[in-house]
Design a protein around this motif. Structure first.
Motif, PDB file in Angstrom:
ATOM      1  N   CYS A 136      34.893  32.894  49.395  1.00 44.84           N
ATOM      2  CA  CYS A 136      34.262  34.173  49.646  1.00 44.84           C
ATOM      3  C   CYS A 136      34.166  34.407  51.148  1.00 44.84           C
ATOM      4  O   CYS A 136      33.936  33.476  51.907  1.00 44.84           O
ATOM      5  N   THR A 137      34.348  35.663  51.575  1.00 47.86           N
ATOM      6  CA  THR A 137      34.141  35.994  52.978  1.00 47.86           C
ATOM      7  C   THR A 137      32.883  36.843  53.104  1.00 47.86           C
ATOM      8  O   THR A 137      32.296  37.250  52.113  1.00 47.86           O
ATOM      9  N   LYS A 138      32.496  37.105  54.344  1.00 48.47           N
ATOM     10  CA  LYS A 138      31.262  37.851  54.613  1.00 48.47           C
ATOM     11  C   LYS A 138      31.483  39.349  54.396  1.00 48.47           C
ATOM     12  O   LYS A 138      32.398  39.932  54.969  1.00 48.47           O
ATOM     13  N   LEU A 139      30.637  39.934  53.552  1.00 47.10           N
ATOM     14  CA  LEU A 139      30.690  41.377  53.336  1.00 47.10           C
ATOM     15  C   LEU A 139      30.117  42.086  54.557  1.00 47.10           C
ATOM     16  O   LEU A 139      29.018  41.761  55.015  1.00 47.10           O
ATOM     17  N   SER A 140      30.871  43.057  55.106  1.00 43.15           N
ATOM     18  CA  SER A 140      30.472  43.709  56.351  1.00 43.15           C
ATOM     19  C   SER A 140      30.517  45.223  56.198  1.00 43.15           C
ATOM     20  O   SER A 140      31.246  45.750  55.345  1.00 43.15           O
ATOM     21  N   VAL A 141      29.761  45.900  57.061  1.00 39.80           N
ATOM     22  CA  VAL A 141      29.826  47.357  57.117  1.00 39.80           C
ATOM     23  C   VAL A 141      31.261  47.779  57.421  1.00 39.80           C
ATOM     24  O   VAL A 141      31.915  47.195  58.293  1.00 39.80           O
TER      25      VAL A 141
ATOM     26  N   GLU B 284      47.362  39.442  30.557  1.00 32.59           N
ATOM     27  CA  GLU B 284      47.557  38.258  31.387  1.00 32.59           C
ATOM     28  C   GLU B 284      46.217  37.603  31.717  1.00 32.59           C
ATOM     29  O   GLU B 284      45.222  38.287  31.962  1.00 32.59           O
ATOM     30  N   LEU B 285      46.212  36.266  31.723  1.00 36.47           N
ATOM     31  CA  LEU B 285      45.004  35.531  32.064  1.00 36.47           C
ATOM     32  C   LEU B 285      45.118  34.959  33.468  1.00 36.47           C
ATOM     33  O   LEU B 285      46.148  34.400  33.837  1.00 36.47           O
ATOM     34  N   LYS B 286      44.043  35.114  34.254  1.00 38.49           N
ATOM     35  CA  LYS B 286      44.014  34.566  35.613  1.00 38.49           C
ATOM     36  C   LYS B 286      42.646  33.959  35.872  1.00 38.49           C
ATOM     37  O   LYS B 286      41.650  34.385  35.282  1.00 38.49           O
ATOM     38  N   ARG B 287      42.600  32.989  36.786  1.00 41.46           N
ATOM     39  CA  ARG B 287      41.308  32.484  37.230  1.00 41.46           C
ATOM     40  C   ARG B 287      40.680  33.478  38.195  1.00 41.46           C
ATOM     41  O   ARG B 287      41.388  34.141  38.955  1.00 41.46           O
ATOM     42  N   VAL B 288      39.364  33.538  38.165  1.00 44.21           N
ATOM     43  CA  VAL B 288      38.658  34.549  38.968  1.00 44.21           C
ATOM     44  C   VAL B 288      39.008  34.433  40.451  1.00 44.21           C
ATOM     45  O   VAL B 288      39.143  35.438  41.155  1.00 44.21           O
ATOM     46  N   GLU B 289      39.196  33.185  40.912  1.00 41.86           N
ATOM     47  CA  GLU B 289      39.485  33.000  42.342  1.00 41.86           C
ATOM     48  C   GLU B 289      40.920  33.380  42.704  1.00 41.86           C
ATOM     49  O   GLU B 289      41.253  33.472  43.881  1.00 41.86           O
ATOM     50  N   ASP B 290      41.782  33.600  41.689  1.00 42.33           N
ATOM     51  CA  ASP B 290      43.180  33.953  41.951  1.00 42.33           C
ATOM     52  C   ASP B 290      43.438  35.458  41.870  1.00 42.33           C
ATOM     53  O   ASP B 290      44.578  35.902  42.071  1.00 42.33           O
ATOM     54  N   LEU B 291      42.412  36.239  41.556  1.00 37.59           N
ATOM     55  CA  LEU B 291      42.623  37.682  41.395  1.00 37.59           C
ATOM     56  C   LEU B 291      42.997  38.347  42.718  1.00 37.59           C
ATOM     57  O   LEU B 291      42.480  37.990  43.778  1.00 37.59           O
ATOM     58  N   LYS B 292      43.919  39.298  42.632  1.00 30.72           N
ATOM     59  CA  LYS B 292      44.370  40.041  43.796  1.00 30.72           C
ATOM     60  C   LYS B 292      44.028  41.522  43.605  1.00 30.72           C
ATOM     61  O   LYS B 292      43.797  41.978  42.485  1.00 30.72           O
TER      62      LYS B 292
ATOM     63  N   GLY C 147      42.390  44.374  49.552  1.00 31.08           N
ATOM     64  CA  GLY C 147      43.277  43.650  50.440  1.00 31.08           C
ATOM     65  C   GLY C 147      42.703  42.383  51.038  1.00 31.08           C
ATOM     66  O   GLY C 147      43.330  41.743  51.872  1.00 31.08           O
ATOM     67  N   GLN C 148      41.517  42.011  50.638  1.00 26.32           N
ATOM     68  CA  GLN C 148      40.845  40.864  51.248  1.00 26.32           C
ATOM     69  C   GLN C 148      40.360  39.856  50.218  1.00 26.32           C
ATOM     70  O   GLN C 148      40.587  38.668  50.361  1.00 26.32           O
ATOM     71  N   GLY C 149      39.704  40.339  49.170  1.00 24.32           N
ATOM     72  CA  GLY C 149      39.230  39.438  48.133  1.00 24.32           C
ATOM     73  C   GLY C 149      37.716  39.405  48.031  1.00 24.32           C
ATOM     74  O   GLY C 149      37.041  40.310  48.513  1.00 24.32           O
ATOM     75  N   TRP C 150      37.196  38.330  47.443  1.00 25.41           N
ATOM     76  CA  TRP C 150      35.758  38.238  47.173  1.00 25.41           C
ATOM     77  C   TRP C 150      34.954  38.123  48.465  1.00 25.41           C
ATOM     78  O   TRP C 150      35.303  37.347  49.352  1.00 25.41           O
TER      79      TRP C 150
END
Lengths: 135, 19
Positions: free
Chosen positions: A117-122, A29-37, A98-101
């Motif tokens: 994109c969201t902020k990567l956190s500890v 299956e092909l998906k756009r990078v921003e649509d990956l789950k 469960g959150q994404g990029w």
């Protein structure tokens, strides 16, 4: 004794993180990078004969000593909680379960790649890979 | 249009030496 801390330096920002990039899952299956789950990665790893997914928990995020454009992210990897440090560009995206990029500097990621994109956190748990036959 | 395999987006973080 605990395993030694490894420092891995990935190449500069790869083209497949740019919004609109076409990604092929293990079932074709092909998906756009921003649509990956999260499920796309888990199901692809299940199909794969060589790769399995590890949970990598962010334990620490620091600025790099070598360049302000880089950050050092320390992960606790897999069931053995091996400590691994990765030096990456601050805009380098990781996929959080469960959150994404997510990246150390999501504004820059969005600006450079247009990737939401969201902020990567500890405490975030990122998807990483291991070879199945490694052990 | 280039097509990239899913695993290229995921870093290998496992240490080279385990246990």
């Amino acid at each position: 004794p605990p395993p030694p801390s490894n420092t891995v330096v990935p190449p500069s920002l790869p083209p497949y993180f740019i919004k609109g990039s076409i990604i092929q899952l293990a079932d074709g299956e092909l998906k756009r990078v921003e649509d990956l789950k999260t499920e796309d990665f888990i199901q692809s790893a299940e199909i794969s004969s060589e790769l399995k997914i590890d949970s990598s928990t962010v334990e620490r995020i620091e600025g790099s000593h070598t360049s302000p454009n880089f950050a050092v992210v320390q992960f606790s990897v897999g069931e053995h909680r091996a400590q691994v440090s990765v030096e990456v560009l601050v805009e380098y995206p990781f996929f959080v379960f469960g959150q994404g990029w997510s990246s150390c500097c999501p504004d820059r990621t969005t600006q450079l790649l247009e990737l939401p994109c969201t902020k990567l956190s500890v405490g975030d748990v990122c998807i990483s890979l291991t070879l199945k036959n490694l052990r | 249009v280039p097509v990239f395999p899913w695993h290229s987006l995921v870093p290998f973080l496992a240490p080279t030496q385990s246990d």
